[in-house]
Design an enzyme around this catalytic site. Structure first.
Site, PDB file in Angstrom:
ATOM      1  N   LYS A  32     -13.536  -2.241  11.749  1.00  0.00           N
ATOM      2  CA  LYS A  32     -13.236  -2.030  10.323  1.00  0.00           C
ATOM      3  C   LYS A  32     -14.322  -2.674   9.469  1.00  0.00           C
ATOM      4  O   LYS A  32     -14.586  -3.868   9.581  1.00  0.00           O
ATOM      5  CB  LYS A  32     -11.883  -2.648   9.951  1.00  0.00           C
ATOM      6  N   ASP A  59     -12.993   0.702   5.133  1.00  0.00           N
ATOM      7  CA  ASP A  59     -11.926   0.187   4.260  1.00  0.00           C
ATOM      8  C   ASP A  59     -12.491   0.011   2.855  1.00  0.00           C
ATOM      9  O   ASP A  59     -12.737  -1.097   2.403  1.00  0.00           O
ATOM     10  CB  ASP A  59     -11.415  -1.135   4.835  1.00  0.00           C
ATOM     11  N   LYS A  61     -11.137   1.429  -0.020  1.00  0.00           N
ATOM     12  CA  LYS A  61     -10.073   1.412  -1.042  1.00  0.00           C
ATOM     13  C   LYS A  61     -10.458   2.171  -2.317  1.00  0.00           C
ATOM     14  O   LYS A  61     -10.439   1.628  -3.412  1.00  0.00           O
ATOM     15  CB  LYS A  61      -9.682  -0.037  -1.372  1.00  0.00           C
ATOM     16  N   ASP A  64     -10.120   6.090  -8.276  1.00  0.00           N
ATOM     17  CA  ASP A  64     -10.847   6.612  -9.440  1.00  0.00           C
ATOM     18  C   ASP A  64     -10.235   7.976  -9.759  1.00  0.00           C
ATOM     19  O   ASP A  64      -9.220   8.351  -9.159  1.00  0.00           O
ATOM     20  CB  ASP A  64     -12.353   6.707  -9.103  1.00  0.00           C
ATOM     21  N   THR A 115      -1.530  -7.396  -1.178  1.00  0.00           N
ATOM     22  CA  THR A 115      -0.637  -8.521  -0.876  1.00  0.00           C
ATOM     23  C   THR A 115      -1.008  -9.763  -1.679  1.00  0.00           C
ATOM     24  O   THR A 115      -0.276 -10.736  -1.689  1.00  0.00           O
ATOM     25  CB  THR A 115      -0.644  -8.848   0.625  1.00  0.00           C
ATOM     26  N   ARG A 205     -10.278 -12.731  12.068  1.00  0.00           N
ATOM     27  CA  ARG A 205     -10.599 -14.107  12.470  1.00  0.00           C
ATOM     28  C   ARG A 205     -10.095 -14.530  13.847  1.00  0.00           C
ATOM     29  O   ARG A 205     -10.804 -15.295  14.517  1.00  0.00           O
ATOM     30  CB  ARG A 205     -10.124 -15.069  11.378  1.00  0.00           C
TER      31      ARG A 205
HETATM   32  O1  C5P Z   1      -9.116 -12.298   9.685  1.00  0.00           O
HETATM   33  P1  C5P Z   1      -7.871 -11.475   9.560  1.00  0.00           P
HETATM   34  O2  C5P Z   1      -7.313 -11.018  10.887  1.00  0.00           O
HETATM   35  O3  C5P Z   1      -6.847 -12.118   8.688  1.00  0.00           O
HETATM   36  O4  C5P Z   1      -8.399 -10.167   8.826  1.00  0.00           O
HETATM   37  C1  C5P Z   1      -7.535  -9.219   8.361  1.00  0.00           C
HETATM   38  C2  C5P Z   1      -8.295  -8.104   7.696  1.00  0.00           C
HETATM   39  O5  C5P Z   1      -7.365  -7.246   7.069  1.00  0.00           O
HETATM   40  C3  C5P Z   1      -9.244  -8.557   6.605  1.00  0.00           C
HETATM   41  O6  C5P Z   1     -10.335  -7.645   6.566  1.00  0.00           O
HETATM   42  C4  C5P Z   1      -8.423  -8.451   5.353  1.00  0.00           C
HETATM   43  O7  C5P Z   1      -9.187  -8.217   4.212  1.00  0.00           O
HETATM   44  C5  C5P Z   1      -7.544  -7.258   5.663  1.00  0.00           C
HETATM   45  N1  C5P Z   1      -6.242  -7.248   4.982  1.00  0.00           N
HETATM   46  C6  C5P Z   1      -5.295  -8.256   5.117  1.00  0.00           C
HETATM   47  N2  C5P Z   1      -4.091  -8.194   4.475  1.00  0.00           N
HETATM   48  C7  C5P Z   1      -3.801  -7.152   3.723  1.00  0.00           C
HETATM   49  C8  C5P Z   1      -4.725  -6.110   3.596  1.00  0.00           C
HETATM   50  C9  C5P Z   1      -5.941  -6.187   4.243  1.00  0.00           C
HETATM   51  O8  C5P Z   1      -5.542  -9.233   5.799  1.00  0.00           O
HETATM   52  N3  C5P Z   1      -2.627  -7.087   3.153  1.00  0.00           N
END
Ligand code: C5P
Length: 224
Positions: A32, A59, A61, A64, A115, A205
């Protein structure tokens, strides 16, 4: 069944990002790339990552007017993305035109409500009522507009799957059992999200920041 894990490549520099993908690519199903990556590295960056041979989730988003979103959707055909995101708040016509302009093999999924927003933030933007009501309203709109699915949390995906049986659901915010949760507050495990109906598991992460990313990705894969 193919591996549902998409690695969230929220790594600012291109070379470390490429190195990370090379390390873990045998244990993930796709990558992603978000706005940060796209703005920093553009077309070159996407092509460099696509060389790994895995499906790409852009991703971006989009939000427009319908004409602009449809044109943007056409402009990204060159990347052959497996998945692209748009904001459901852009409205039905925008989502319909986005889907119509997407390549046949591209899933178009809607972000319902970020979120990062709480009830007060919603009110400040003129949306009264609970966040849940707003999420459900936008999910129904995305469905009616012919999108493939939505982005939702691991806690919501079971409920959403019941209402939208053949939907394509992208679930972020996942943490393997026993790991730290970082800034994600309501976390579920990749396995639980999969069991509850997730189509794609977005994981950043827990893999990218692990001491041994390859081992972390392999361990997650083994739970699925
Ligand atoms: O590092 P982590 O596993 O938390 O990454 C989650 C990914 O999903 C990140 O790219 C974050 O921006 C995205 N994301 C999220 N929560 C959301 C929407 C998108 O963590 N509600």
């Amino acid at each position: 069944m193919s591996n549902p894990v998409y690695l969230a490549l929220d790594v600012p520099q291109l070379e470390p990002a490429k190195a990370l993908v090379e390390k873990v690519k045998a244990h993930i199903g796709g990558v992603k790339l978000g706005l940060e990556f796209f703005c920093a590295h553009g077309a070159h960056g996407v092509h460099e990552i696509a060389h790994c041979g895995l499906p790409i989730f852009l991703d971006l988003k989009f939000h427009d007017i319908p004409n602009t979103v449809a044109a943007a959707m056409q402009a990204i055909h060159v990347y052959e993305p497996a998945i692209v995101t748009v904001h459901a708040a852009g409205g039905r016509a925008m989502m319909e035109d986005a889907k119509a302009a997407a390549a046949a093999g591209t899933k178009v999924v809607a972000v319902t409500m970020l979120t990062s927003l709480d009830a007060n933030d919603l009110t400040a933007t003129g949306v009264y009522g609970s966040a849940e009501t707003q999420v459900m309203r936008l999910a129904e709109l995305a469905h009616a507009a012919g999108l493939d699915g939505i982005v939702c949390s691991g806690q919501e995906v079971g409920m959403v799957r019941k209402a939208w049986k053949d939907g394509f659901f992208v679930v972020p915010g996942l943490r393997p059992a026993g790991g730290g949760t970082g800034d994600q507050k309501r976390v579920v495990t990749p396995r639980a999200a999969r069991d509850n109906g997730a189509s794609v598991l977005v994981i950043g992460r827990p893999i990218a920041r692990a001491d041994d990313p390859e081992a972390a990705a392999r361990a997650i894969e083994a739970t699925l």
